[in-house]
Design a protein around this motif. Structure first.
Motif, PDB file in Angstrom:
ATOM      1  N   ASP A   2       0.858  -1.175   0.000  1.00 44.48           N
ATOM      2  CA  ASP A   2       0.000   0.000   0.000  1.00 44.48           C
ATOM      3  C   ASP A   2       0.899   1.231   0.000  1.00 44.48           C
ATOM      4  N   GLU A   3       0.852   2.018  -1.065  1.00 48.58           N
ATOM      5  CA  GLU A   3       1.796   3.125  -1.231  1.00 48.58           C
ATOM      6  C   GLU A   3       1.649   4.211  -0.172  1.00 48.58           C
ATOM      7  N   ILE A   4       0.483   4.311   0.460  1.00 46.71           N
ATOM      8  CA  ILE A   4       0.343   5.353   1.473  1.00 46.71           C
ATOM      9  C   ILE A   4       1.252   5.068   2.672  1.00 46.71           C
ATOM     10  N   PHE A   5       1.627   3.810   2.857  1.00 48.00           N
ATOM     11  CA  PHE A   5       2.533   3.445   3.942  1.00 48.00           C
ATOM     12  C   PHE A   5       3.971   3.263   3.457  1.00 48.00           C
ATOM     13  N   SER A   6       4.237   3.662   2.229  1.00 44.12           N
ATOM     14  CA  SER A   6       5.574   3.497   1.675  1.00 44.12           C
ATOM     15  C   SER A   6       6.536   4.528   2.252  1.00 44.12           C
ATOM     16  N   VAL A   7       7.764   4.082   2.496  1.00 40.67           N
ATOM     17  CA  VAL A   7       8.871   4.992   2.798  1.00 40.67           C
ATOM     18  C   VAL A   7       9.973   4.758   1.757  1.00 40.67           C
ATOM     19  N   ARG A   8       9.548   4.415   0.571  1.00 36.54           N
ATOM     20  CA  ARG A   8      10.472   4.058  -0.498  1.00 36.54           C
ATOM     21  C   ARG A   8      11.477   5.183  -0.775  1.00 36.54           C
ATOM     22  N   GLY A   9      12.750   4.840  -0.724  1.00 34.89           N
ATOM     23  CA  GLY A   9      13.809   5.799  -1.014  1.00 34.89           C
ATOM     24  C   GLY A   9      14.146   6.732   0.132  1.00 34.89           C
ATOM     25  N   ARG A  10      13.366   6.716   1.193  1.00 35.96           N
ATOM     26  CA  ARG A  10      13.647   7.592   2.334  1.00 35.96           C
ATOM     27  C   ARG A  10      14.840   7.061   3.123  1.00 35.96           C
ATOM     28  N   ARG A  11      15.667   7.979   3.570  1.00 32.07           N
ATOM     29  CA  ARG A  11      16.826   7.623   4.391  1.00 32.07           C
ATOM     30  C   ARG A  11      16.383   7.655   5.857  1.00 32.07           C
ATOM     31  N   ALA A  12      16.562   6.529   6.536  1.00 29.21           N
ATOM     32  CA  ALA A  12      16.076   6.411   7.904  1.00 29.21           C
ATOM     33  C   ALA A  12      17.187   5.956   8.836  1.00 29.21           C
ATOM     34  N   LEU A  13      17.276   6.607   9.984  1.00 28.15           N
ATOM     35  CA  LEU A  13      18.207   6.232  11.040  1.00 28.15           C
ATOM     36  C   LEU A  13      17.405   5.766  12.249  1.00 28.15           C
ATOM     37  N   VAL A  14      17.751   4.587  12.768  1.00 26.06           N
ATOM     38  CA  VAL A  14      17.112   4.062  13.971  1.00 26.06           C
ATOM     39  C   VAL A  14      18.191   3.880  15.027  1.00 26.06           C
ATOM     40  N   THR A  15      18.119   4.640  16.103  1.00 24.41           N
ATOM     41  CA  THR A  15      19.064   4.425  17.199  1.00 24.41           C
ATOM     42  C   THR A  15      18.558   3.262  18.050  1.00 24.41           C
ATOM     43  N   LEU A 228       5.921   2.979  11.376  1.00 24.74           N
ATOM     44  CA  LEU A 228       5.726   3.086   9.927  1.00 24.74           C
ATOM     45  C   LEU A 228       4.626   4.089   9.600  1.00 24.74           C
ATOM     46  N   LEU A 229       3.542   4.052  10.344  1.00 22.36           N
ATOM     47  CA  LEU A 229       2.472   5.029  10.151  1.00 22.36           C
ATOM     48  C   LEU A 229       3.016   6.454  10.255  1.00 22.36           C
ATOM     49  N   LEU A 230       3.771   6.737  11.305  1.00 25.36           N
ATOM     50  CA  LEU A 230       4.255   8.095  11.545  1.00 25.36           C
ATOM     51  C   LEU A 230       5.325   8.503  10.538  1.00 25.36           C
ATOM     52  N   ALA A 231       6.039   7.536   9.982  1.00 29.19           N
ATOM     53  CA  ALA A 231       7.116   7.845   9.039  1.00 29.19           C
ATOM     54  C   ALA A 231       6.606   8.053   7.615  1.00 29.19           C
ATOM     55  N   SER A 232       5.434   7.534   7.319  1.00 24.01           N
ATOM     56  CA  SER A 232       4.917   7.539   5.951  1.00 24.01           C
ATOM     57  C   SER A 232       3.945   8.700   5.734  1.00 24.01           C
ATOM     58  N   GLU A 233       3.474   8.806   4.499  1.00 22.39           N
ATOM     59  CA  GLU A 233       2.494   9.850   4.196  1.00 22.39           C
ATOM     60  C   GLU A 233       1.168   9.604   4.910  1.00 22.39           C
ATOM     61  N   ALA A 234       0.934   8.369   5.343  1.00 24.96           N
ATOM     62  CA  ALA A 234      -0.282   8.082   6.109  1.00 24.96           C
ATOM     63  C   ALA A 234      -0.304   8.839   7.427  1.00 24.96           C
ATOM     64  N   GLY A 235       0.876   9.232   7.905  1.00 23.57           N
ATOM     65  CA  GLY A 235       0.964   9.947   9.168  1.00 23.57           C
ATOM     66  C   GLY A 235       1.192  11.437   9.025  1.00 23.57           C
ATOM     67  N   ALA A 236       0.928  11.987   7.852  1.00 23.15           N
ATOM     68  CA  ALA A 236       1.268  13.380   7.583  1.00 23.15           C
ATOM     69  C   ALA A 236       0.492  14.390   8.425  1.00 23.15           C
ATOM     70  N   PHE A 237      -0.630  13.982   9.023  1.00 21.43           N
ATOM     71  CA  PHE A 237      -1.430  14.919   9.812  1.00 21.43           C
ATOM     72  C   PHE A 237      -1.210  14.738  11.312  1.00 21.43           C
ATOM     73  N   TYR A 238      -0.280  13.888  11.676  1.00 24.06           N
ATOM     74  CA  TYR A 238       0.093  13.714  13.086  1.00 24.06           C
ATOM     75  C   TYR A 238       1.183  14.716  13.438  1.00 24.06           C
TER      76      TYR A 238
END
Length: 252
Positions: A2-15, A228-238
């Motif tokens: 589901d593309e709304i939950f995609s983080v495709r190509g995004r650079r992510a750091l997890v401590t 994933l919700l908060l990182a993706s466009e699905a979370g854009a209003f949070y």
């Protein structure tokens, strides 16, 4: 996917990403297209294990040994990340430590280390990339707090104080990020089956499990989707929110 939950190509750091909730977030982000880096502290074996697991699945993971409470160490690790990925789009501040003690037995060094890893570490890593996110007008900062930031718990005054600080930091920084499409939010999990939870006393864990309406501890796979919700466009209003998958331990 589901593309709304995609983080495709995004650079992510997890401590704290070599195990537990952090590792589960890494795996889920990778399946949804992120390019990943991990900070861990003296956890080479688990980091290598995760790198191998990701490689077998067809994903690349860059891991760095870094004490997030150490300004110099963070600066060095951030420079290495920049050399490989060029910057950062998503930061997940998941590094943490535990340990329960009665308040009268908590030393100044215990207090300082707890706040330094959780709160100072969250500040240092976020600070390293926040201006870049503002400049590129896109970013996600996801801070891992705890339901105990709201509820408190015996034997964990230092831990609860650190996590409450993260909630306050999240709310304040969200005001500065949101006008630039940099969304800052937090996750406050309930007790989850991780090394940190297993490091608490048997009595403490029994007491906590008895309090949970769901009657069991959570699993890391049940926390990662919130990230994933908060990182993706699905979370854009949070914005400035703290989501709390906690098995009913706190009902907000």
């Amino acid at each position: 996917m589901d593309e709304i939950f995609s983080v495709r190509g995004r650079r992510a750091l997890v401590t704290g990403g070599s195990r537990g909730i952090g590792a589960a977030i890494c795996e889920l982000f990778a399946r949804h297209g992120a390019r990943l880096a991990v900070f861990h502290f003296n956890d080479d074996a688990n980091a290598a294990k995760l790198e191998k697991k990701m490689s077998v699945a067809g994903y690349k993971l860059h891991s760095f040994n870094c004490d997030v409470a150490d300004e110099s160490a963070v600066s060095t690790a951030v420079a290495e990340v920049r050399s490989l990925l060029g910057g950062m789009d998503i930061v997940v501040n998941c590094a943490g430590i535990g340990g329960d003690k009665p308040f009268s037995e908590i030393s100044v060094s215990d207090w300082d280390r707890m706040l330094n890893v959780h709160l100072r570490g969250t500040f240092l890593v976020t600070h390293a990339f926040f201006s870049d996110m503002v400049d590129q007008r896109w970013g996600r900062v996801i801070n891992i707090a705890s339901q105990l930031a709201y509820k408190g718990a015996p034997g964990l005054a230092h831990y609860c104080a650190a996590k409450a600080g993260i909630v306050g930091f999240t709310r304040a920084l969200s005001y500065e990020g949101a006008p630039h499409n940099v969304m800052v939010n937090a996750i406050a999990p309930g007790p989850v089956e991780t090394d940190l939870l297993m490091g608490l006393s048997d009595d403490w864990r029994a007491m906590k499990q008895a309090q949970l309406p769901i009657g069991r501890f959570g699993r890391v796979e049940e926390i990662a989707p919130t990230a994933l919700l908060l990182a993706s466009e699905a979370g854009a209003f949070y914005c400035g929110q703290t989501l709390s998958p906690n098995g009913g331990d706190v009902m907000l």
